[in-house]
Structure formats: C-alpha cells, structure tokens
Motif scaffolding. Structure first.
Motif, PDB file in Angstrom:
ATOM      1  N   LEU A  60     -25.265  25.626  10.479  1.00 14.94           N
ATOM      2  CA  LEU A  60     -24.444  24.564   9.895  1.00 14.94           C
ATOM      3  C   LEU A  60     -24.715  23.212  10.558  1.00 14.94           C
ATOM      4  O   LEU A  60     -24.688  22.174   9.883  1.00 14.94           O
ATOM      5  CB  LEU A  60     -22.963  24.927   9.971  1.00 14.94           C
ATOM      6  N   LEU A  61     -24.981  23.208  11.861  1.00 14.03           N
ATOM      7  CA  LEU A  61     -25.345  21.954  12.528  1.00 14.03           C
ATOM      8  C   LEU A  61     -26.663  21.409  11.994  1.00 14.03           C
ATOM      9  O   LEU A  61     -26.810  20.200  11.789  1.00 14.03           O
ATOM     10  CB  LEU A  61     -25.421  22.153  14.047  1.00 14.03           C
ATOM     11  N   ASP A  62     -27.631  22.292  11.742  1.00 18.49           N
ATOM     12  CA  ASP A  62     -28.898  21.869  11.147  1.00 18.49           C
ATOM     13  C   ASP A  62     -28.674  21.300   9.742  1.00 18.49           C
ATOM     14  O   ASP A  62     -29.256  20.278   9.370  1.00 18.49           O
ATOM     15  CB  ASP A  62     -29.887  23.034  11.083  1.00 18.49           C
ATOM     16  N   ILE A  63     -27.828  21.967   8.965  1.00 23.07           N
ATOM     17  CA  ILE A  63     -27.526  21.492   7.615  1.00 23.07           C
ATOM     18  C   ILE A  63     -26.839  20.132   7.679  1.00 23.07           C
ATOM     19  O   ILE A  63     -27.155  19.222   6.909  1.00 23.07           O
ATOM     20  CB  ILE A  63     -26.658  22.522   6.855  1.00 23.07           C
ATOM     21  N   TYR A  64     -25.910  19.986   8.600  1.00 23.47           N
ATOM     22  CA  TYR A  64     -25.209  18.712   8.760  1.00 23.47           C
ATOM     23  C   TYR A  64     -26.189  17.592   9.102  1.00 23.47           C
ATOM     24  O   TYR A  64     -26.111  16.497   8.542  1.00 23.47           O
ATOM     25  CB  TYR A  64     -24.128  18.820   9.834  1.00 23.47           C
ATOM     26  N   GLN A  65     -27.115  17.887  10.003  1.00 18.85           N
ATOM     27  CA  GLN A  65     -28.109  16.885  10.392  1.00 18.85           C
ATOM     28  C   GLN A  65     -28.975  16.490   9.195  1.00 18.85           C
ATOM     29  O   GLN A  65     -29.251  15.303   8.977  1.00 18.85           O
ATOM     30  CB  GLN A  65     -28.982  17.429  11.524  1.00 18.85           C
ATOM     31  N   PHE A  66     -29.364  17.478   8.389  1.00 14.39           N
ATOM     32  CA  PHE A  66     -30.165  17.190   7.206  1.00 14.39           C
ATOM     33  C   PHE A  66     -29.368  16.373   6.191  1.00 14.39           C
ATOM     34  O   PHE A  66     -29.872  15.414   5.611  1.00 14.39           O
ATOM     35  CB  PHE A  66     -30.671  18.490   6.572  1.00 14.39           C
ATOM     36  N   ALA A  67     -28.095  16.753   5.985  1.00 17.43           N
ATOM     37  CA  ALA A  67     -27.228  16.014   5.058  1.00 17.43           C
ATOM     38  C   ALA A  67     -27.048  14.574   5.521  1.00 17.43           C
ATOM     39  O   ALA A  67     -27.024  13.645   4.712  1.00 17.43           O
ATOM     40  CB  ALA A  67     -25.880  16.714   4.923  1.00 17.43           C
ATOM     41  N   SER A  68     -26.946  14.395   6.838  1.00 19.70           N
ATOM     42  CA  SER A  68     -26.813  13.052   7.398  1.00 19.70           C
ATOM     43  C   SER A  68     -28.074  12.234   7.139  1.00 19.70           C
ATOM     44  O   SER A  68     -27.998  11.063   6.760  1.00 19.70           O
ATOM     45  CB  SER A  68     -26.534  13.147   8.899  1.00 19.70           C
ATOM     46  N   ALA A  69     -29.228  12.859   7.326  1.00 19.86           N
ATOM     47  CA  ALA A  69     -30.491  12.162   7.079  1.00 19.86           C
ATOM     48  C   ALA A  69     -30.632  11.795   5.602  1.00 19.86           C
ATOM     49  O   ALA A  69     -31.241  10.771   5.265  1.00 19.86           O
ATOM     50  CB  ALA A  69     -31.669  13.035   7.516  1.00 19.86           C
ATOM     51  N   CYS A  70     -30.043  12.602   4.726  1.00 19.10           N
ATOM     52  CA  CYS A  70     -30.073  12.323   3.283  1.00 19.10           C
ATOM     53  C   CYS A  70     -28.966  11.358   2.867  1.00 19.10           C
ATOM     54  O   CYS A  70     -28.873  10.990   1.689  1.00 19.10           O
ATOM     55  CB  CYS A  70     -29.907  13.624   2.495  1.00 19.10           C
ATOM     56  N   VAL A  71     -28.114  10.980   3.818  1.00 16.06           N
ATOM     57  CA  VAL A  71     -26.965  10.109   3.579  1.00 16.06           C
ATOM     58  C   VAL A  71     -26.106  10.675   2.432  1.00 16.06           C
ATOM     59  O   VAL A  71     -25.723   9.982   1.504  1.00 16.06           O
ATOM     60  CB  VAL A  71     -27.391   8.651   3.292  1.00 16.06           C
ATOM     61  N   ASP A  72     -25.822  11.961   2.533  1.00 16.20           N
ATOM     62  CA  ASP A  72     -25.005  12.647   1.532  1.00 16.20           C
ATOM     63  C   ASP A  72     -23.629  12.924   2.145  1.00 16.20           C
ATOM     64  O   ASP A  72     -23.398  13.948   2.786  1.00 16.20           O
ATOM     65  CB  ASP A  72     -25.689  13.948   1.103  1.00 16.20           C
ATOM     66  N   ASP A  73     -22.713  11.980   1.954  1.00 16.56           N
ATOM     67  CA  ASP A  73     -21.388  12.072   2.579  1.00 16.56           C
ATOM     68  C   ASP A  73     -20.610  13.313   2.150  1.00 16.56           C
ATOM     69  O   ASP A  73     -19.934  13.942   2.958  1.00 16.56           O
ATOM     70  CB  ASP A  73     -20.565  10.819   2.274  1.00 16.56           C
TER      71      ASP A  73
END
Length: 149
Positions: A114-127
């Motif tokens: 989930l931390l990896d997914i969060y980091q990826f979502a952050s890089a995609c700027v997907d709030d």
C-alpha cells in the motif's frame, strides 16, 4: 507493530475464544462474508476483532440505507479481513508453520504494498487514489482503542 495474542482471547464465561472468518446476516436480506470474529468454544458467543469493529459498523450503517437483497464480502472493504482470509487460506493448504507470525508478516507485506501504491498515486498526482490508499493503510496501522469503537 502490535504483538498481542491475536488468535485467542478469554471469553466472559471463562472459555477460550478463537479467531475465524464468519458470515453475518444483516436484517435478513444482506449476507456479509469474510468477517473475522472470535468465537467461544464453551458458550458460542462471538465478537468481531477490535481492528474491524469501526469499519463493520460503518458498513452496517451504510446498509441501513439500502433496500435490496445482496451479498457483500467484508474482505473487499477491510485490509485486516483481507490479510486474515489470505493467510488462513495458505494455512489450510499447509503452507504455514506459525499462523500468528504469518498473519503479522502478511500485514507488514500489505502495508509495504500500500505504501508503494500510495507513492505511485502521488507521482501520478491522483488525489482520490491517494485518499483511498491512505484509508486502507489506516485500517492496518491504527489499531488503537478508538478504532475498536
């Protein structure tokens, strides 16, 4: 990470309660599968794990507003329930030697994912994705007394 005895606890009657996955029926019309509960071998009393009580309560409130018959998998809504279901499935197949340690290892693995997914979502700027992932992380990382209410 928390290290209390997860698999067993004492019941008010003095019996031993063990953890398993249970199906709950809500208002005769909704079947909720994959709910981790403690069940007493002496008096047959059962209670949900403290870590899932809040999310189960929120689901039941949500269901109170619906009218139709349906089946819901709690493991799709709660990370603790999901990890326990996956770990129990591996344990039944005989792949695990120490169930409790395997559960904690599964939780840590899910947190890492989930931390990896969060980091990826952050890089995609997907709030929205970040918010959803943060909620799932909080299910595993905040087993405080407040969450058990």
């Amino acid at each position: 990470m928390h290290k209390e005895n997860l698999l067993n606890k004492s019941c008010g009657c003095g019996g031993d309660m063990t953890i398993h996955m249970h199906t709950l029926i809500y208002s005769v019309k909704v079947k909720i599968t994959g709910v981790p509960v403690y069940t007493c071998s002496d008096c047959a009393r059962y209670e949900p794990l403290p870590y899932i009580k809040r999310d189960l309560g929120m689901l039941i409130q949500e269901l109170g507003k619906s009218d139709g018959r349906r089946n819901i998998s709690f493991t799709e809504r709660n990370e603790w329930a999901n990890v326990l279901k996956e770990t129990f499935a591996r344990y039944i197949k005989g792949e695990l030697s120490n169930l409790e340690e395997s559960i904690y290892s599964g939780i840590q693995g899910r947190i890492d994912l989930l931390l990896d997914i969060y980091q990826f979502a952050s890089a995609c700027v997907d709030d929205k994705w970040m918010e959803e992932t943060a909620l799932r992380l909080s299910q595993l990382t905040h087993p405080s007394p407040e969450r058990a209410k």
